[in-house]
Design an enzyme around this catalytic site. Sequence first.
Site, PDB file in Angstrom:
ATOM      1  N   SER A 194       0.850  -1.189  -0.027  1.00  0.00           N
ATOM      2  CA  SER A 194      -0.058  -0.126  -0.070  1.00  0.00           C
ATOM      3  C   SER A 194       0.877   1.282  -0.058  1.00  0.00           C
ATOM      4  O   SER A 194       0.914   1.918   0.907  1.00  0.00           O
ATOM      5  CB  SER A 194      -0.850  -0.073   1.226  1.00  0.00           C
ATOM      6  OG  SER A 194      -1.651  -1.314   0.972  1.00  0.00           O
TER       7      SER A 194
ATOM      8  N   ASP B  61      -3.829  -1.434  -1.950  1.00  0.00           N
ATOM      9  CA  ASP B  61      -4.982  -1.617  -1.025  1.00  0.00           C
ATOM     10  C   ASP B  61      -6.276  -1.279  -1.521  1.00  0.00           C
ATOM     11  O   ASP B  61      -7.273  -1.583  -1.350  1.00  0.00           O
ATOM     12  CB  ASP B  61      -4.721  -1.338   0.407  1.00  0.00           C
ATOM     13  CG  ASP B  61      -4.215   0.194   0.434  1.00  0.00           C
ATOM     14  OD1 ASP B  61      -4.030   0.852  -0.250  1.00  0.00           O
ATOM     15  OD2 ASP B  61      -4.138   0.659   1.947  1.00  0.00           O
TER      16      ASP B  61
ATOM     17  N   ARG C  85       7.887   6.412  -3.899  1.00  0.00           N
ATOM     18  CA  ARG C  85       8.422   6.992  -2.528  1.00  0.00           C
ATOM     19  C   ARG C  85       7.589   6.497  -1.366  1.00  0.00           C
ATOM     20  O   ARG C  85       6.557   6.056  -1.905  1.00  0.00           O
ATOM     21  CB  ARG C  85       8.413   8.640  -2.735  1.00  0.00           C
ATOM     22  CG  ARG C  85       7.038   9.065  -2.524  1.00  0.00           C
ATOM     23  CD  ARG C  85       6.937  10.556  -2.819  1.00  0.00           C
ATOM     24  NE  ARG C  85       6.653  10.716  -4.465  1.00  0.00           N
ATOM     25  CZ  ARG C  85       5.299  10.400  -4.764  1.00  0.00           C
ATOM     26  NH1 ARG C  85       4.428  10.256  -4.152  1.00  0.00           N
ATOM     27  NH2 ARG C  85       5.545  10.528  -6.170  1.00  0.00           N
TER      28      ARG C  85
HETATM   29  C1  GLC Z   1      -0.835   5.882   1.272  1.00  0.00           C
HETATM   30  C2  GLC Z   1      -0.119   5.029   0.075  1.00  0.00           C
HETATM   31  C3  GLC Z   1      -1.274   4.590  -0.829  1.00  0.00           C
HETATM   32  C4  GLC Z   1      -2.285   3.480   0.117  1.00  0.00           C
HETATM   33  C5  GLC Z   1      -3.017   4.650   1.104  1.00  0.00           C
HETATM   34  C6  GLC Z   1      -3.855   3.852   2.063  1.00  0.00           C
HETATM   35  O1  GLC Z   1      -1.508   7.027   0.592  1.00  0.00           O
HETATM   36  O2  GLC Z   1       0.753   5.854  -0.679  1.00  0.00           O
HETATM   37  O3  GLC Z   1      -0.691   3.593  -1.593  1.00  0.00           O
HETATM   38  O4  GLC Z   1      -3.297   3.324  -0.850  1.00  0.00           O
HETATM   39  O5  GLC Z   1      -1.511   5.066   1.886  1.00  0.00           O
HETATM   40  O6  GLC Z   1      -3.126   2.857   2.550  1.00  0.00           O
END
Ligand code: GLC
Length: 484
Positions: free
Chosen positions: A157, A210, A172
């Site tokens: 995520s 996610d 990043r």
């Molecule tokens: C952050 C991450 C993203 C993820 C979100 C929720 O924004 O960069 O990829 O979906 O958190 O977990």
Amino acid sequence: MVHLGPKPPQHRKGTWTDVPASFISELHALEESLTLPVETLHKITDKFISELDKGLSKAGGNIPMIPGWVLDFPTGKESGDYLAIDLGGTNLRVVLVKLGGNSDFDTTQSKYALPSDIRTAKSEALWDFIAECLKKFVDEEFPEGVTEPLPLGFTFSFPASQDAINEGFLQRWTKGFDIEGVEGNDVVPMLQAAVERQNVPINIVALINDTTGTLVASMYTDPEAKMGLIFGTGCNGAYYDVCGDIPKLEGKLPADVSADTPMAINCEYGSFDNEHEVLPRTKYDIQIDAESPRPGQQAFEKMISGYYLGEVLRLILLELSKEKKLFFQGQDLSKLEQSFIMDTSFPARIEEDPFENLSDTQELFQSVLNLSTTAGERKVIRRLAELIGDRSARLSCCGIAAICKKRGYTSGHCAADGSVYNRYPGFKERAAQGLRELFGWGPEIKEDPIIIVPAEDGSGVGAAIIAALTEKRLKNGLSVGVKK
Ligand code: GLC
């Protein structure tokens, strides 16, 4: 459908007859800076729509809009046993998903708390930790061993660029993670190698965000699901676009992928307004950003998501006590001075306090921060928690409304998951109210046409369905990535 739950708390500006006069003007100034009238929400949503488009364009923009290479809608008929893991919040989750093939499933899962120092550990420590958890899980669930490697859907995520479903180059770190040697690299071979070092029979089939998992899992059981949303440690959304409407894929689509083929997009919209044009940031938001491992990134997320809500409250309280000398006078502030000592459960518990004299809040401050509180201080603290929670929920609506407007959705379900959505008191009601205001649904509308609903388990079930969809495409000789 009916309006969800009770009405959110009304703004009570100007009715503070029972707190010391010295607090009132401070409180009014804070109310002013944390309150978002609908005009502001409109302004933010308008910019959001153009930023979503920009992210899909060849030139690109702040919002990454990552094509996730999920090129099919789930049918509900996907079946089989899959492993799924989810890395991205406070725990690592490992799930065994048995897809039943009739929009049904069974899951068995274990949660492993991430070691406290892992957010800033070395890369190998992270992958080895995950591989060890996987080994424990597989040994327990398959004591007799397995004949074929287990297919695994890896929910990672973070913003990871994908030219194919089975890769993810980390753009990043977000959410306070800062592990050396991973940014710019494909995380799939790193995990696969660690799994092999542990001799666990696992084959990583798909890398999933996610939000994409949440979208697909929810569509598996709910035909009205239009987007997958996470309001947790981070905040983000995914929806299905069509390949022909993604200019940055022009010339890269393989022959078997046509303009009307669906494509799941992981928006990564936590990075909305990194250029700070429309979000009404307070000095506390600015400080949180400046002191974070990636200043200038995730502007939207830093005002909304669970990783930061407690920290906003802490910074306000620190100012009221240390600089303004209004709160906690004569007390030791050393605990309050520790960054991130108040996680999101802190403001959540304050808002949940059922007692008129806010005695739960009193205990919380005493036990965690070693601070005693007066009744007046507690009233103000409660109001601050409400303001921070309300701001988070209302801002969250702007991303949802922008996707709806962009795709022309006038009805449907927005499937949401994450600790803030599930556990922050009042979030659901406040977000529903925000959407009503943004779409201009008055009391004459008896049923909100667009509603936020609790999602199916995206990082488990969604990852498994995506792994199943991927295996099926590969079996049928179909592409799962850009033209080779
Ligand atoms: C952050 C991450 C993203 C993820 C979100 C929720 O924004 O960069 O990829 O979906 O958190 O977990």
